[in-house]
Design an enzyme around this catalytic site. Structure first.
Site, PDB file in Angstrom:
ATOM      1  N   ARG A  46       0.856  -1.388   0.048  1.00  0.00           N
ATOM      2  CA  ARG A  46       0.126  -0.060  -0.154  1.00  0.00           C
ATOM      3  C   ARG A  46       0.851   1.363   0.079  1.00  0.00           C
ATOM      4  NH1 ARG A  46      -1.950   1.779   4.652  1.00  0.00           N
ATOM      5  NH2 ARG A  46      -2.749  -0.450   5.312  1.00  0.00           N
ATOM      6  N   TYR A  98     -16.500  16.321 -16.237  1.00  0.00           N
ATOM      7  CA  TYR A  98     -16.907  14.929 -16.356  1.00  0.00           C
ATOM      8  C   TYR A  98     -17.905  14.457 -15.227  1.00  0.00           C
ATOM      9  CZ  TYR A  98     -16.240   9.969 -15.564  1.00  0.00           C
ATOM     10  OH  TYR A  98     -16.742   8.566 -15.476  1.00  0.00           O
ATOM     11  N   ASP A 170      -7.419  18.275 -14.903  1.00  0.00           N
ATOM     12  CA  ASP A 170      -7.852  16.807 -15.352  1.00  0.00           C
ATOM     13  C   ASP A 170      -7.313  16.832 -16.671  1.00  0.00           C
ATOM     14  OD1 ASP A 170      -8.982  14.808 -16.335  1.00  0.00           O
ATOM     15  OD2 ASP A 170     -10.920  14.722 -15.152  1.00  0.00           O
ATOM     16  N   LYS A 195      -8.399   5.709 -19.864  1.00  0.00           N
ATOM     17  CA  LYS A 195      -8.427   6.333 -21.113  1.00  0.00           C
ATOM     18  C   LYS A 195      -7.383   6.252 -21.832  1.00  0.00           C
ATOM     19  CE  LYS A 195     -12.445   7.136 -18.801  1.00  0.00           C
ATOM     20  NZ  LYS A 195     -12.771   8.300 -18.192  1.00  0.00           N
TER      21      LYS A 195
HETATM   22  C1  LIG Z   1     -13.448   8.561 -17.123  1.00  0.00           C
HETATM   23  C2  LIG Z   1     -12.908  10.055 -16.642  1.00  0.00           C
HETATM   24  C3  LIG Z   1     -12.794  10.337 -15.070  1.00  0.00           C
HETATM   25  C4  LIG Z   1     -12.743   9.232 -14.041  1.00  0.00           C
HETATM   26  O1  LIG Z   1     -12.078   8.085 -14.042  1.00  0.00           O
HETATM   27  P1  LIG Z   1     -12.234   6.691 -13.756  1.00  0.00           P
HETATM   28  O2  LIG Z   1     -11.147   6.064 -14.268  1.00  0.00           O
HETATM   29  O3  LIG Z   1     -13.545   6.190 -14.453  1.00  0.00           O
HETATM   30  O4  LIG Z   1     -12.690   6.695 -12.162  1.00  0.00           O
HETATM   31  C5  LIG Z   1     -12.431  11.702 -14.705  1.00  0.00           C
HETATM   32  N1  LIG Z   1     -12.202  12.526 -15.619  1.00  0.00           N
HETATM   33  C6  LIG Z   1     -12.547  12.340 -16.923  1.00  0.00           C
HETATM   34  C7  LIG Z   1     -12.379  13.640 -17.944  1.00  0.00           C
HETATM   35  C8  LIG Z   1     -12.758  11.041 -17.451  1.00  0.00           C
HETATM   36  O5  LIG Z   1     -13.086  11.065 -18.756  1.00  0.00           O
END
Ligand SMILES: *Cc1c(COP(=O)(O)O)cnc(C)c1O
Length: 379
Positions: A46, A98, A170, A195
């Site tokens: 962890r 998001y 982000d 992604k």
């Molecule tokens: C998918 C996504 C998230 C969340 O991420 P997860 O891996 O699904 O928890 C946050 N911000 C954006 C822009 C996303 O496309």
């Protein structure tokens, strides 16, 4: 090192015992100690695991940060950033967020007395007016999801310079191939590594990259104390994905532009949202802030009818109707009923996420096949 070299070698070392070119997947929870407290540097997974460490060092390298941290999902990474804050602190966030981020802010963290204000960042002077002594974090997404609005990152970081306010970006849609927020003055970069970083739709993962070692240490403490780490096998998958990030992003961007142009000229389509089109209201900013335009394209139908969007989505064959984005395969999504269903309907209408809006994650297939698939579904 330049970027294309960094995605392969940044922060990476051959394994010392065997010379293994790739970092092994260290499937272990714990590490043997010679004497109490005398150990290899690893105690318990962890706190740190060598496979996750290799990914975290790679992440820091490609985003030009001091420290990378890998989480069990993108949302786990965002959760760790919010835990830097104290009750009474205020957060200013982009309004076209998001859906899961919006849900976390409003439904989980408001009850701990954090206050969130959602605004359109088109006009940075509006942001200046909202900042007060309680403001501790600015949360940006650029391009935004799903309307592909851009935020001028440099403009925002200049605005808070010298104030005790963190700027987090982000960077999921753009990836460090297209834009590097830390170089533009941001403090934290966040990714849903599910992604583009992972890139193959085979793992759920998240990442934070801190500009300074001190902030990196604070975030590592939160990660260690709340436990939202990424496992070793998933860490390996993300690290493998990153090695082809540059190549994939080039093709995503080429295909994205061709499809955006195709849609813009189609008689059934009204608006197309893509930063690489001269019709995009922030086309100039896109050219300045991003190296290319990526593979995310959204559009609306001339009819404005949900029915048209639904029928179109049902007819696609090469594009898969599914949530998520950023994989090698092309996906199509209906934000109002899928990714953005957690945003209340009135709020969606206010933002422009109408029922006829479709979002495409354009993959790296041959563009002729993708356009033929769209053509068929549209006709
Ligand atoms: C998918 C996504 C998230 C969340 O991420 P997860 O891996 O699904 O928890 C946050 N911000 C954006 C822009 C996303 O496309």
């Amino acid at each position: 090192m330049k970027f294309n070299t960094k995605v392969i070698h940044g922060g990476q070392h051959h394994e010392s015992a065997t010379g293994s070119v790739n970092v092994p997947v260290f499937l272990t929870s714990t590490f043997a100690q010679k004497s109490p407290g005398i150990h290899s540097g690893y105690e318990y997974s962890r706190a740190a695991n060598p496979t996750r460490q290799a990914l975290e060092d790679g992440l820091a390298s490609i985003e030009n940060g001091a420290r990378g941290l890998a989480f069990g999902s993108g949302l786990a990474a965002i959760d760790a950033v919010l835990k830097l804050l104290n009750p009474g602190d205020e957060v200013i966030a982009v309004d076209d967020l998001y859906g899961g981020t919006y849900r976390m802010f409003t439904r989980l963290f408001e009850k701990y007395q954090l206050k969130f204000t959602f605004v359109n960042f088109d006009d940075v002077s509006k942001i200046a007016a909202l900042i007060n002594e309680k403001t501790k974090l600015i949360w940006l997404e650029t391009p935004t999801n799903p309307l592909m609005k851009l935020v001028d990152i440099k403009h925002v970081t200049d605005l808070v310079k010298g104030k005790n306010i963190l700027v987090a970006v982000d960077n999921t849609f753009a990836t460090p191939y297209l834009q590097r927020p830390l170089d533009l003055g941001a403090d934290i970069v966040m990714h849903s590594a599910t992604k583009y970083l992972g890139g193959h739709s085979d793992v759920v993962a998240g990442a934070l990259i801190a500009k300074t070692p001190e902030l990196g240490e604070q975030l590592h403490f939160i990660q260690f104390a709340s436990g939202g780490i990424l496992g070793p096998l998933d860490s390996y998958l993300v690290l493998r994905g990153i090695k082809t990030l540059s190549l994939r992003m080039q093709r995503h961007s080429e295909n994205g532009l061709l499809i955006a142009q195709y849609l813009e000229n189609h008689p059934a389509i009204d608006e197309v949202f893509y930063p690489g089109l001269p019709s995009h209201p922030q086309f100039e900013l896109a050219k300045r802030q991003m190296i290319d335009n990526g593979g995310m394209v959204s559009f609306k139908f001339k009819s404005g009818k949900k029915d048209d969007a639904v029928k179109f989505l049902e007819k696609l064959k090469v594009f898969t109707l599914a949530e998520s984005l950023g994989g090698v395969e092309s996906l199509a999504n209906h934000p109002a009923t899928m990714t953005h269903a957690s945003i209340p309907a009135e709020k969606r209408a206010e933002l422009g996420i109408t029922d006829d809006l479709v979002r495409l994650s354009v993959g790296i297939e041959d563009h002729q096949d993708l356009i033929a698939d769209l053509e068929k579904a549209l006709s």
